[in-house]
Design a protein around this motif. Structure first.
Motif, PDB file in Angstrom:
ATOM      1  N   ILE A 160      56.690  19.468   7.080  1.00  0.00           N
ATOM      2  CA  ILE A 160      57.435  20.683   7.343  1.00  0.00           C
ATOM      3  C   ILE A 160      56.461  21.853   7.332  1.00  0.00           C
ATOM      4  CG2 ILE A 160      59.181  22.226   6.441  1.00  0.00           C
ATOM      5  CD1 ILE A 160      60.653  19.829   5.402  1.00  0.00           C
ATOM      6  N   LEU A 161      56.554  22.668   8.381  1.00  0.00           N
ATOM      7  CA  LEU A 161      55.694  23.841   8.472  1.00  0.00           C
ATOM      8  C   LEU A 161      56.344  25.020   7.757  1.00  0.00           C
ATOM      9  CD1 LEU A 161      54.510  23.735  12.168  1.00  0.00           C
ATOM     10  CD2 LEU A 161      53.175  23.254  10.149  1.00  0.00           C
ATOM     11  N   THR A 162      55.613  25.578   6.847  1.00  0.00           N
ATOM     12  CA  THR A 162      56.089  26.771   6.158  1.00  0.00           C
ATOM     13  C   THR A 162      55.277  27.968   6.650  1.00  0.00           C
ATOM     14  OG1 THR A 162      54.528  26.502   4.346  1.00  0.00           O
ATOM     15  CG2 THR A 162      56.681  25.431   4.097  1.00  0.00           C
ATOM     16  N   THR A 163      55.776  29.154   6.394  1.00  0.00           N
ATOM     17  CA  THR A 163      55.078  30.365   6.810  1.00  0.00           C
ATOM     18  C   THR A 163      53.712  30.454   6.168  1.00  0.00           C
ATOM     19  OG1 THR A 163      57.202  31.457   7.041  1.00  0.00           O
ATOM     20  CG2 THR A 163      55.258  32.866   6.951  1.00  0.00           C
ATOM     21  N   SER A 164      53.628  30.117   4.885  1.00  0.00           N
ATOM     22  CA  SER A 164      52.331  30.201   4.204  1.00  0.00           C
ATOM     23  C   SER A 164      51.345  29.193   4.779  1.00  0.00           C
ATOM     24  CB  SER A 164      52.502  29.991   2.701  1.00  0.00           C
ATOM     25  OG  SER A 164      53.047  28.716   2.432  1.00  0.00           O
ATOM     26  N   LEU A 165      51.827  28.030   5.183  1.00  0.00           N
ATOM     27  CA  LEU A 165      50.945  27.034   5.796  1.00  0.00           C
ATOM     28  C   LEU A 165      50.481  27.501   7.178  1.00  0.00           C
ATOM     29  CD1 LEU A 165      49.647  24.236   5.651  1.00  0.00           C
ATOM     30  CD2 LEU A 165      51.758  23.299   6.594  1.00  0.00           C
ATOM     31  N   LEU A 166      51.390  28.054   7.961  1.00  0.00           N
ATOM     32  CA  LEU A 166      51.022  28.546   9.291  1.00  0.00           C
ATOM     33  C   LEU A 166      49.975  29.647   9.229  1.00  0.00           C
ATOM     34  CD1 LEU A 166      54.381  28.647  11.258  1.00  0.00           C
ATOM     35  CD2 LEU A 166      52.324  27.390  11.864  1.00  0.00           C
ATOM     36  N   LYS A 167      50.042  30.491   8.222  1.00  0.00           N
ATOM     37  CA  LYS A 167      49.070  31.579   8.086  1.00  0.00           C
ATOM     38  C   LYS A 167      47.661  31.060   7.842  1.00  0.00           C
ATOM     39  CE  LYS A 167      52.285  35.075   6.452  1.00  0.00           C
ATOM     40  NZ  LYS A 167      52.654  35.951   5.348  1.00  0.00           N
ATOM     41  N   ARG A 168      47.551  29.835   7.343  1.00  0.00           N
ATOM     42  CA  ARG A 168      46.232  29.247   7.065  1.00  0.00           C
ATOM     43  C   ARG A 168      45.579  28.651   8.306  1.00  0.00           C
ATOM     44  NH1 ARG A 168      47.655  25.969   1.559  1.00  0.00           N
ATOM     45  NH2 ARG A 168      48.456  27.762   0.424  1.00  0.00           N
ATOM     46  N   PHE A 169      46.366  28.390   9.338  1.00  0.00           N
ATOM     47  CA  PHE A 169      45.835  27.764  10.544  1.00  0.00           C
ATOM     48  C   PHE A 169      45.133  28.791  11.413  1.00  0.00           C
ATOM     49  CE2 PHE A 169      49.529  24.486  10.571  1.00  0.00           C
ATOM     50  CZ  PHE A 169      48.887  23.748   9.599  1.00  0.00           C
ATOM     51  N   ASP A 170      43.935  28.452  11.873  1.00  0.00           N
ATOM     52  CA  ASP A 170      43.290  29.285  12.880  1.00  0.00           C
ATOM     53  C   ASP A 170      43.744  28.786  14.255  1.00  0.00           C
ATOM     54  OD1 ASP A 170      41.927  26.894  13.171  1.00  0.00           O
ATOM     55  OD2 ASP A 170      39.941  27.753  12.868  1.00  0.00           O
ATOM     56  N   GLN A 171      43.302  29.441  15.297  1.00  0.00           N
ATOM     57  CA  GLN A 171      43.744  29.093  16.647  1.00  0.00           C
ATOM     58  C   GLN A 171      43.320  27.680  17.040  1.00  0.00           C
ATOM     59  OE1 GLN A 171      45.771  31.290  18.735  1.00  0.00           O
ATOM     60  NE2 GLN A 171      46.043  31.790  16.589  1.00  0.00           N
ATOM     61  N   VAL A 172      42.145  27.255  16.615  1.00  0.00           N
ATOM     62  CA  VAL A 172      41.669  25.909  16.930  1.00  0.00           C
ATOM     63  C   VAL A 172      42.583  24.865  16.300  1.00  0.00           C
ATOM     64  CG1 VAL A 172      39.762  24.284  16.626  1.00  0.00           C
ATOM     65  CG2 VAL A 172      39.288  26.679  17.198  1.00  0.00           C
ATOM     66  N   MET A 173      42.970  25.080  15.043  1.00  0.00           N
ATOM     67  CA  MET A 173      43.853  24.140  14.369  1.00  0.00           C
ATOM     68  C   MET A 173      45.225  24.105  15.036  1.00  0.00           C
ATOM     69  SD  MET A 173      44.360  21.825  12.144  1.00  0.00           S
ATOM     70  CE  MET A 173      43.005  21.896  11.011  1.00  0.00           C
ATOM     71  N   LEU A 174      45.754  25.273  15.403  1.00  0.00           N
ATOM     72  CA  LEU A 174      47.046  25.315  16.096  1.00  0.00           C
ATOM     73  C   LEU A 174      46.993  24.491  17.378  1.00  0.00           C
ATOM     74  CD1 LEU A 174      48.117  29.061  15.786  1.00  0.00           C
ATOM     75  CD2 LEU A 174      49.226  27.096  14.733  1.00  0.00           C
ATOM     76  N   LEU A 175      45.930  24.656  18.146  1.00  0.00           N
ATOM     77  CA  LEU A 175      45.814  23.933  19.412  1.00  0.00           C
ATOM     78  C   LEU A 175      45.661  22.431  19.194  1.00  0.00           C
ATOM     79  CD1 LEU A 175      43.605  26.441  21.344  1.00  0.00           C
ATOM     80  CD2 LEU A 175      46.008  25.891  21.757  1.00  0.00           C
ATOM     81  N   ARG A 176      44.959  22.040  18.165  1.00  0.00           N
ATOM     82  CA  ARG A 176      44.825  20.609  17.874  1.00  0.00           C
ATOM     83  C   ARG A 176      46.170  19.992  17.506  1.00  0.00           C
ATOM     84  NH1 ARG A 176      39.188  20.421  14.437  1.00  0.00           N
ATOM     85  NH2 ARG A 176      37.845  20.720  16.239  1.00  0.00           N
ATOM     86  N   ILE A 177      46.945  20.706  16.725  1.00  0.00           N
ATOM     87  CA  ILE A 177      48.256  20.191  16.336  1.00  0.00           C
ATOM     88  C   ILE A 177      49.187  20.141  17.553  1.00  0.00           C
ATOM     89  CG2 ILE A 177      50.300  20.592  14.903  1.00  0.00           C
ATOM     90  CD1 ILE A 177      48.385  21.909  12.853  1.00  0.00           C
ATOM     91  N   ILE A 178      49.178  21.193  18.378  1.00  0.00           N
ATOM     92  CA  ILE A 178      49.996  21.197  19.590  1.00  0.00           C
ATOM     93  C   ILE A 178      49.604  20.033  20.492  1.00  0.00           C
ATOM     94  CG2 ILE A 178      50.469  22.437  21.748  1.00  0.00           C
ATOM     95  CD1 ILE A 178      50.267  25.057  20.083  1.00  0.00           C
ATOM     96  N   SER A 179      48.306  19.828  20.655  1.00  0.00           N
ATOM     97  CA  SER A 179      47.817  18.728  21.484  1.00  0.00           C
ATOM     98  C   SER A 179      48.282  17.383  20.925  1.00  0.00           C
ATOM     99  CB  SER A 179      46.299  18.777  21.562  1.00  0.00           C
ATOM    100  OG  SER A 179      45.811  17.703  22.319  1.00  0.00           O
ATOM    101  N   HIS A 180      48.209  17.225  19.628  1.00  0.00           N
ATOM    102  CA  HIS A 180      48.645  15.974  18.996  1.00  0.00           C
ATOM    103  C   HIS A 180      50.146  15.747  19.200  1.00  0.00           C
ATOM    104  CE1 HIS A 180      48.929  12.724  16.111  1.00  0.00           C
ATOM    105  NE2 HIS A 180      49.921  13.378  15.526  1.00  0.00           N
ATOM    106  N   LEU A 181      50.927  16.806  19.046  1.00  0.00           N
ATOM    107  CA  LEU A 181      52.379  16.666  19.178  1.00  0.00           C
ATOM    108  C   LEU A 181      52.820  16.440  20.621  1.00  0.00           C
ATOM    109  CD1 LEU A 181      53.590  19.438  16.705  1.00  0.00           C
ATOM    110  CD2 LEU A 181      53.751  16.962  16.398  1.00  0.00           C
ATOM    111  N   THR A 182      52.045  16.926  21.580  1.00  0.00           N
ATOM    112  CA  THR A 182      52.435  16.757  22.985  1.00  0.00           C
ATOM    113  C   THR A 182      51.890  15.470  23.591  1.00  0.00           C
ATOM    114  OG1 THR A 182      50.554  18.093  23.720  1.00  0.00           O
ATOM    115  CG2 THR A 182      52.670  19.220  23.426  1.00  0.00           C
ATOM    116  N   ARG A 183      51.024  14.782  22.903  1.00  0.00           N
ATOM    117  CA  ARG A 183      50.448  13.550  23.437  1.00  0.00           C
ATOM    118  C   ARG A 183      51.519  12.535  23.858  1.00  0.00           C
ATOM    119  NH1 ARG A 183      46.202  12.094  19.672  1.00  0.00           N
ATOM    120  NH2 ARG A 183      45.319  14.023  20.471  1.00  0.00           N
ATOM    121  N   PRO A 184      52.574  12.303  23.068  1.00  0.00           N
ATOM    122  CA  PRO A 184      53.598  11.339  23.509  1.00  0.00           C
ATOM    123  C   PRO A 184      54.354  11.774  24.766  1.00  0.00           C
ATOM    124  CG  PRO A 184      53.764  11.705  21.152  1.00  0.00           C
ATOM    125  CD  PRO A 184      52.789  12.713  21.693  1.00  0.00           C
TER     126      PRO A 184
END
Length: 96
Positions: A1-25
């Motif tokens: 589960i993504l929380t606001t405090s967790l999202l604030k820790r992500f830089d743009q590279v991490m956000l893109l890696r997670i988006i890429s991972h989630l869109t792979r299927p």
């Protein structure tokens, strides 16, 4: 589960890696679409900083195509519409 405090820790590279991972299927012929996955992608997209790099732009346009295909099959139409509207807002998907 993504929380606001967790999202604030992500830089743009991490956000893109997670988006890429989630869109792979979405690239599978019959992807397993789970509403929670689409909701997570939505939250991550709303935290991207503009302007996006051209490689990121390619990833987002490709994701828009796959989401459009999922929507055309009649799966999770409302969630797909929300994601597509975010991509249109980011300027990554045309209105065609």
């Amino acid at each position: 589960i993504l929380t606001t405090s967790l999202l604030k820790r992500f830089d743009q590279v991490m956000l893109l890696r997670i988006i890429s991972h989630l869109t792979r299927p979405l690239h599978l012929p019959q992807p397993p679409i789970i509403l929670e996955r689409l909701e997570t992608i939505y939250v991550l997209l709303t935290h991207l900083e503009m302007p996006v790099h051209r490689d990121t732009s390619y990833l987002l346009r490709d994701m828009g195509k796959k989401i459009t295909e999922v929507r055309a099959r009649g799966e999770e139409i409302q969630a797909c519409d929300v994601l597509l509207s975010v991509l249109v807002g980011l300027g990554q998907v045309g209105m065609n």
